[in-house]
Design an enzyme around this catalytic site. Structure first.
Site, PDB file in Angstrom:
ATOM      1  N   ARG A   1      53.128  -5.969-110.017  1.00  0.00           N
ATOM      2  CA  ARG A   1      53.690  -5.993-111.368  1.00  0.00           C
ATOM      3  C   ARG A   1      53.076  -7.161-112.111  1.00  0.00           C
ATOM      4  O   ARG A   1      53.128  -8.286-111.613  1.00  0.00           O
ATOM      5  CB  ARG A   1      55.211  -6.178-111.313  1.00  0.00           C
ATOM      6  CG  ARG A   1      55.925  -4.869-111.369  1.00  0.00           C
ATOM      7  CD  ARG A   1      57.412  -5.062-111.553  1.00  0.00           C
ATOM      8  NE  ARG A   1      58.112  -3.877-111.091  1.00  0.00           N
ATOM      9  CZ  ARG A   1      59.323  -3.857-110.616  1.00  0.00           C
ATOM     10  NH1 ARG A   1      60.006  -4.967-110.500  1.00  0.00           N
ATOM     11  NH2 ARG A   1      59.888  -2.738-110.235  1.00  0.00           N
TER      12      ARG A   1
ATOM     13  N   ASP B   1      60.315   0.693 -83.422  1.00  0.00           N
ATOM     14  CA  ASP B   1      61.653   0.193 -83.752  1.00  0.00           C
ATOM     15  C   ASP B   1      61.825  -0.137 -85.232  1.00  0.00           C
ATOM     16  O   ASP B   1      62.883   0.107 -85.805  1.00  0.00           O
ATOM     17  CB  ASP B   1      62.083  -0.967 -82.835  1.00  0.00           C
ATOM     18  CG  ASP B   1      61.125  -2.128 -82.866  1.00  0.00           C
ATOM     19  OD1 ASP B   1      60.048  -1.994 -83.471  1.00  0.00           O
ATOM     20  OD2 ASP B   1      61.450  -3.175 -82.274  1.00  0.00           O
TER      21      ASP B   1
ATOM     22  N   THR C   1      55.332   4.306 -79.529  1.00  0.00           N
ATOM     23  CA  THR C   1      54.635   3.029 -79.579  1.00  0.00           C
ATOM     24  C   THR C   1      53.880   2.831 -78.275  1.00  0.00           C
ATOM     25  O   THR C   1      54.388   3.181 -77.200  1.00  0.00           O
ATOM     26  CB  THR C   1      55.553   1.803 -79.787  1.00  0.00           C
ATOM     27  OG1 THR C   1      54.800   0.626 -79.496  1.00  0.00           O
ATOM     28  CG2 THR C   1      56.782   1.797 -78.903  1.00  0.00           C
TER      29      THR C   1
ATOM     30  N   ASP D   1      53.447   0.044 -77.092  1.00  0.00           N
ATOM     31  CA  ASP D   1      54.046  -1.144 -76.464  1.00  0.00           C
ATOM     32  C   ASP D   1      55.154  -0.786 -75.456  1.00  0.00           C
ATOM     33  O   ASP D   1      55.522  -1.620 -74.637  1.00  0.00           O
ATOM     34  CB  ASP D   1      54.646  -2.067 -77.529  1.00  0.00           C
ATOM     35  CG  ASP D   1      53.646  -2.463 -78.599  1.00  0.00           C
ATOM     36  OD1 ASP D   1      52.436  -2.426 -78.301  1.00  0.00           O
ATOM     37  OD2 ASP D   1      54.075  -2.797 -79.715  1.00  0.00           O
TER      38      ASP D   1
ATOM     39  N   ASP E   1      58.312  -0.581 -75.966  1.00  0.00           N
ATOM     40  CA  ASP E   1      59.373  -1.599 -76.068  1.00  0.00           C
ATOM     41  C   ASP E   1      60.647  -1.115 -76.761  1.00  0.00           C
ATOM     42  O   ASP E   1      61.461  -1.923 -77.189  1.00  0.00           O
ATOM     43  CB  ASP E   1      58.815  -2.849 -76.782  1.00  0.00           C
ATOM     44  CG  ASP E   1      58.353  -2.553 -78.201  1.00  0.00           C
ATOM     45  OD1 ASP E   1      58.389  -1.377 -78.616  1.00  0.00           O
ATOM     46  OD2 ASP E   1      57.959  -3.505 -78.903  1.00  0.00           O
TER      47      ASP E   1
HETATM   48  O1  F6P Z   1      52.968  -2.080 -81.971  1.00  0.00           O
HETATM   49  C1  F6P Z   1      51.711  -1.575 -81.683  1.00  0.00           C
HETATM   50  C2  F6P Z   1      50.652  -2.633 -81.857  1.00  0.00           C
HETATM   51  O2  F6P Z   1      49.401  -2.053 -81.523  1.00  0.00           O
HETATM   52  C3  F6P Z   1      50.878  -3.919 -81.083  1.00  0.00           C
HETATM   53  O3  F6P Z   1      50.596  -3.802 -79.720  1.00  0.00           O
HETATM   54  C4  F6P Z   1      49.999  -4.875 -81.847  1.00  0.00           C
HETATM   55  O4  F6P Z   1      50.461  -6.203 -81.713  1.00  0.00           O
HETATM   56  C5  F6P Z   1      50.145  -4.402 -83.263  1.00  0.00           C
HETATM   57  O5  F6P Z   1      50.589  -3.058 -83.211  1.00  0.00           O
HETATM   58  C6  F6P Z   1      48.890  -4.483 -84.086  1.00  0.00           C
HETATM   59  O6  F6P Z   1      49.221  -4.134 -85.393  1.00  0.00           O
HETATM   60  P1  F6P Z   1      48.164  -3.778 -86.514  1.00  0.00           P
HETATM   61  O7  F6P Z   1      47.760  -2.344 -86.313  1.00  0.00           O
HETATM   62  O8  F6P Z   1      48.905  -4.005 -87.764  1.00  0.00           O
HETATM   63  O9  F6P Z   1      46.991  -4.693 -86.336  1.00  0.00           O
END
Ligand code: F6P
Length: 361
Positions: free
Chosen positions: A86, A117, A139, A141, A143
């Site tokens: 903006r 999450d 994901t 991860d 997690d």
């Molecule tokens: O959550 C998935 C992930 O690949 C993580 O393991 C990593 O820290 C992050 O995303 C990287 O994020 P970006 O794609 O924003 O670089």
């Protein structure tokens, strides 16, 4: 009768997203005679022009082996804090009411949100505003506390294992220590599992703070035993005892902070102690390419189960794997905390027993 549902993919991509889309479309069309709309680039598609695309059987042909997501995704796409420009300045605005109106206008009987999450939290808040949401956990991860496994993890783990196998041969040839930095945020699942599958000598994970001296002691021990090389799997979230995690980018109200750099810190320390060392940061290769059979099957089960929930009119739930069966759990419970490796995990106990160092002893 369910007539029309929507599906979107949010957050970082993970192998298997397209398999979820394919399963959801096939189940909706064939089992429920229901139309499916795809929302492009996460929640942004509800706001952007041409952000909604019909997904028929033709649209999902050949999708099963494809990585990425045909819908696109956005990890800055939080409708409660959307980044806008903006007067030449960037600011965040709450556009969640617009999203809710958009969904009502499209007459969607359900919205399937496939995400990690962060995206699933947003999904729960949209449910509280009246949107009929169902979550699907993804994901690399692994997690998300509400499920035993997320799809994407198995593929990332296999890519990491392959990298370790390749590092082995060159490490052995050159008598070097090879450090491999792996993703996973604050959870060490990728490094732990890939380290075990690839047979690394050291595994450093966020859940077990390490001592640089202990890491070098392992490298030294191997030399004394006659092995002239060492392989180290280092989770991006690993941190030294009494020290901090290393970030490559700070966070703000739109972006979460990005971890990165611990691999180089570990590598430089080993090198400074007289061992020739190289560092590899595997990065987004872990998220790219075709999903493994496990991820294709899990993603398909999740996509089909999510549509069955929608047909029953059950919302604010996430499909999940529980004792090998696909069941569902409330979105709030599913995202209550970030899952981490448990220190009494038999994988940790077995790895220690097999001489793998976690850098803490
Ligand atoms: O959550 C998935 C992930 O690949 C993580 O393991 C990593 O820290 C992050 O995303 C990287 O994020 P970006 O794609 O924003 O670089």
């Amino acid at each position: 009768m369910m007539k029309r549902i929507g599906i979107l993919t949010g957050g970082g991509d993970a192998p298997g997203l397209n398999a979820v889309i394919r399963a959801a479309v096939k189940t909706a069309v064939l089992e429920h005679d229901c139309e499916v709309l795809g929302i492009r680039d996460g929640f942004d598609g509800f706001i952007d022009e041409q952000g909604i695309v019909p997904l028929g059987m033709q649209a999902v042909r050949g999708l099963l082996p494809r990585g990425g997501t045909i819908l696109g995704t956005a990890n800055r796409g939080n409708p409660f804090a959307r980044l806008v420009k903006r007067d030449g300045k960037q600011e965040t605005v709450d556009v969640s009411d617009e999203i809710v109106k958009g969904i009502e206008k499209l007459k969607m009987d359900a919205l399937l949100v496939v995400g990690g999450d962060g995206t699933l939290h947003i999904a729960h808040h949209l449910y509280e505003k009246g949107v009929p949401i169902i979550g699907v956990p993804k994901t690399i991860d692994n997690d998300i506390c509400g499920t035993e496994v997320t799809f994407g993890f198995d593929t990332a783990l296999n890519i990491a294992m392959d990298a370790i196998d390749r590092l082995h041969t060159t490490a052995e040839a050159h008598h070097r220590a090879m450090v491999l930095e792996l993703m996973g945020r604050n959870a060490g699942f990728i490094a732990l599992h890939a380290g075990m599958a690839g047979g690394t000598d050291v595994i450093l994970i966020p859940e077990i703070p390490f001592k640089f001296e202990s890491v070098v002691a392992k490298v030294q021990e191997r030399v004394e035993l006659g092995y002239k090389f060492s392989i180290l799997a280092v989770s991006e979230g690993a941190k030294p005892l009494g020290g901090e995690q290393i970030y490559s980018r700070e966070g703000n109200e739109v972006y979460v902070p990005r971890l990165g750099g611990i691999g180089h810190a570990v590598g430089e320390y080993i090198q400074s102690q007289g061992f020739e060392t190289r560092v590899t940061v595997l990065g987004h290769i872990q998220r790219g390419g075709t999903p493994t059979a496990f991820d294709r099957i899990l993603a398909s089960r999740y996509g089909a189960a999510a549509v069955r929930l929608a047909a029953k009119g059950i919302f604010d739930r996430m499909v999940r794997l529980q004792s090998g069966k696909v069941t569902d759990i409330s979105l709030e419970e599913a995202t209550a905390y970030t899952k981490q490796v448990q220190l009494d995990d038999d994988l940790i106990i077995s790895a220690r027993g097999m001489g793998i160092s976690f850098g803490d002893e």
